[in-house]
Design a protein around this motif. Structure first.
Motif, PDB file in Angstrom:
ATOM      1  N   GLY A  71     -36.665 -34.114 -35.173  1.00 54.06           N
ATOM      2  CA  GLY A  71     -35.441 -34.761 -35.633  1.00 54.06           C
ATOM      3  C   GLY A  71     -34.356 -33.833 -36.129  1.00 54.06           C
ATOM      4  O   GLY A  71     -33.293 -34.289 -36.537  1.00 54.06           O
ATOM      5  N   VAL A  72     -34.586 -32.518 -36.098  1.00 59.19           N
ATOM      6  CA  VAL A  72     -33.607 -31.549 -36.586  1.00 59.19           C
ATOM      7  C   VAL A  72     -33.137 -30.664 -35.434  1.00 59.19           C
ATOM      8  O   VAL A  72     -33.959 -30.106 -34.701  1.00 59.19           O
ATOM      9  CB  VAL A  72     -34.220 -30.669 -37.703  1.00 59.19           C
ATOM     10  N   TYR A  73     -31.808 -30.534 -35.276  1.00 58.66           N
ATOM     11  CA  TYR A  73     -31.240 -29.647 -34.261  1.00 58.66           C
ATOM     12  C   TYR A  73     -31.165 -28.227 -34.809  1.00 58.66           C
ATOM     13  O   TYR A  73     -30.766 -28.019 -35.954  1.00 58.66           O
ATOM     14  CB  TYR A  73     -29.835 -30.105 -33.862  1.00 58.66           C
ATOM     15  N   GLU A  74     -31.546 -27.271 -33.977  1.00 58.19           N
ATOM     16  CA  GLU A  74     -31.459 -25.857 -34.331  1.00 58.19           C
ATOM     17  C   GLU A  74     -30.788 -25.122 -33.173  1.00 58.19           C
ATOM     18  O   GLU A  74     -31.231 -25.259 -32.025  1.00 58.19           O
ATOM     19  CB  GLU A  74     -32.844 -25.258 -34.552  1.00 58.19           C
ATOM     20  N   PRO A  75     -29.728 -24.335 -33.448  1.00 62.31           N
ATOM     21  CA  PRO A  75     -29.092 -23.565 -32.377  1.00 62.31           C
ATOM     22  C   PRO A  75     -30.012 -22.450 -31.900  1.00 62.31           C
ATOM     23  O   PRO A  75     -30.801 -21.899 -32.685  1.00 62.31           O
ATOM     24  CB  PRO A  75     -27.835 -23.001 -33.043  1.00 62.31           C
ATOM     25  N   LEU A  76     -29.911 -22.121 -30.617  1.00 63.69           N
ATOM     26  CA  LEU A  76     -30.708 -21.047 -30.033  1.00 63.69           C
ATOM     27  C   LEU A  76     -29.801 -20.120 -29.233  1.00 63.69           C
ATOM     28  O   LEU A  76     -28.878 -20.579 -28.562  1.00 63.69           O
ATOM     29  CB  LEU A  76     -31.784 -21.603 -29.102  1.00 63.69           C
ATOM     30  N   ALA A  77     -30.098 -18.832 -29.293  1.00 66.45           N
ATOM     31  CA  ALA A  77     -29.384 -17.823 -28.511  1.00 66.45           C
ATOM     32  C   ALA A  77     -30.378 -16.740 -28.113  1.00 66.45           C
ATOM     33  O   ALA A  77     -31.506 -16.690 -28.631  1.00 66.45           O
ATOM     34  CB  ALA A  77     -28.239 -17.236 -29.334  1.00 66.45           C
ATOM     35  N   ALA A  78     -29.945 -15.861 -27.213  1.00 62.01           N
ATOM     36  CA  ALA A  78     -30.812 -14.777 -26.750  1.00 62.01           C
ATOM     37  C   ALA A  78     -31.421 -14.046 -27.942  1.00 62.01           C
ATOM     38  O   ALA A  78     -30.729 -13.716 -28.904  1.00 62.01           O
ATOM     39  CB  ALA A  78     -30.016 -13.812 -25.885  1.00 62.01           C
ATOM     40  N   GLY A  79     -32.736 -13.859 -27.905  1.00 56.66           N
ATOM     41  CA  GLY A  79     -33.457 -13.189 -28.972  1.00 56.66           C
ATOM     42  C   GLY A  79     -34.099 -14.133 -29.963  1.00 56.66           C
ATOM     43  O   GLY A  79     -34.924 -13.711 -30.775  1.00 56.66           O
ATOM     44  N   ASP A  80     -33.745 -15.417 -29.918  1.00 53.70           N
ATOM     45  CA  ASP A  80     -34.356 -16.408 -30.815  1.00 53.70           C
ATOM     46  C   ASP A  80     -35.691 -16.883 -30.254  1.00 53.70           C
ATOM     47  O   ASP A  80     -35.883 -16.939 -29.037  1.00 53.70           O
ATOM     48  CB  ASP A  80     -33.452 -17.626 -30.999  1.00 53.70           C
ATOM     49  N   CYS A  81     -36.584 -17.254 -31.162  1.00 56.70           N
ATOM     50  CA  CYS A  81     -37.894 -17.780 -30.788  1.00 56.70           C
ATOM     51  C   CYS A  81     -38.093 -19.125 -31.475  1.00 56.70           C
ATOM     52  O   CYS A  81     -37.902 -19.236 -32.683  1.00 56.70           O
ATOM     53  CB  CYS A  81     -38.991 -16.802 -31.203  1.00 56.70           C
ATOM     54  N   HIS A  82     -38.450 -20.132 -30.697  1.00 52.52           N
ATOM     55  CA  HIS A  82     -38.735 -21.471 -31.219  1.00 52.52           C
ATOM     56  C   HIS A  82     -40.230 -21.733 -31.086  1.00 52.52           C
ATOM     57  O   HIS A  82     -40.833 -21.430 -30.053  1.00 52.52           O
ATOM     58  CB  HIS A  82     -37.947 -22.525 -30.433  1.00 52.52           C
ATOM     59  N   TYR A  83     -40.820 -22.307 -32.132  1.00 56.09           N
ATOM     60  CA  TYR A  83     -42.230 -22.655 -32.111  1.00 56.09           C
ATOM     61  C   TYR A  83     -42.371 -24.141 -32.401  1.00 56.09           C
ATOM     62  O   TYR A  83     -41.845 -24.642 -33.391  1.00 56.09           O
ATOM     63  CB  TYR A  83     -42.988 -21.841 -33.165  1.00 56.09           C
TER      64      TYR A  83
END
Length: 118
Positions: A71-83
């Motif tokens: 339910g939460v938006y998180e911005p992502l860009a090159a070098g980011d890691c999402h788990y």
């Protein structure tokens, strides 16, 4: 073990997991892990889904976008890691004008089975 993604046929999946647009990717699967080098095209999404029996790690190689996680938006860009841990839900979203390139690892836990569709 070296995985040569360029030697794995590219598969283009429209509306992955009920999302929008298309995802192109090269997937290595050995029964223990699903390892993907993919491209999420501009305006495309991987639909919201829950990892009931496994987890997912997504590393952004190039481009920008966002993830909707629990339910939460998180911005992502090159070098980011999402788990996205087991039992949680997420969606990968390319809301930019360029491709969003990513590397993903989905380990197969002993208690789970692979989904029947991407």
């Amino acid at each position: 073990m070296k995985i040569q993604f360029d030697q794995i046929p590219e598969v283009v999946t429209p509306n992955m997991r009920g999302g929008l647009g298309e995802v192109a990717g090269h997937t290595f699967l050995d029964g223990d892990n699903r390892i993907v080098r993919g491209i999420l095209r501009p305006g495309s999404t991987i639909g919201l889904h829950t990892h009931d029996t496994n987890s997912e790690i997504i590393y952004i190689l190039a481009g920008t976008g966002k993830v909707l996680c629990d339910g939460v938006y998180e911005p992502l860009a090159a070098g980011d890691c999402h788990y996205c841990p087991r039992g949680h839900e997420h969606s990968l979203i390319n809301d930019s004008d360029g491709d969003l390139a990513y590397f993903a690892v989905i380990p197969q836990h002993a208690t789970g089975t692979w989904p029947t569709s991407p």
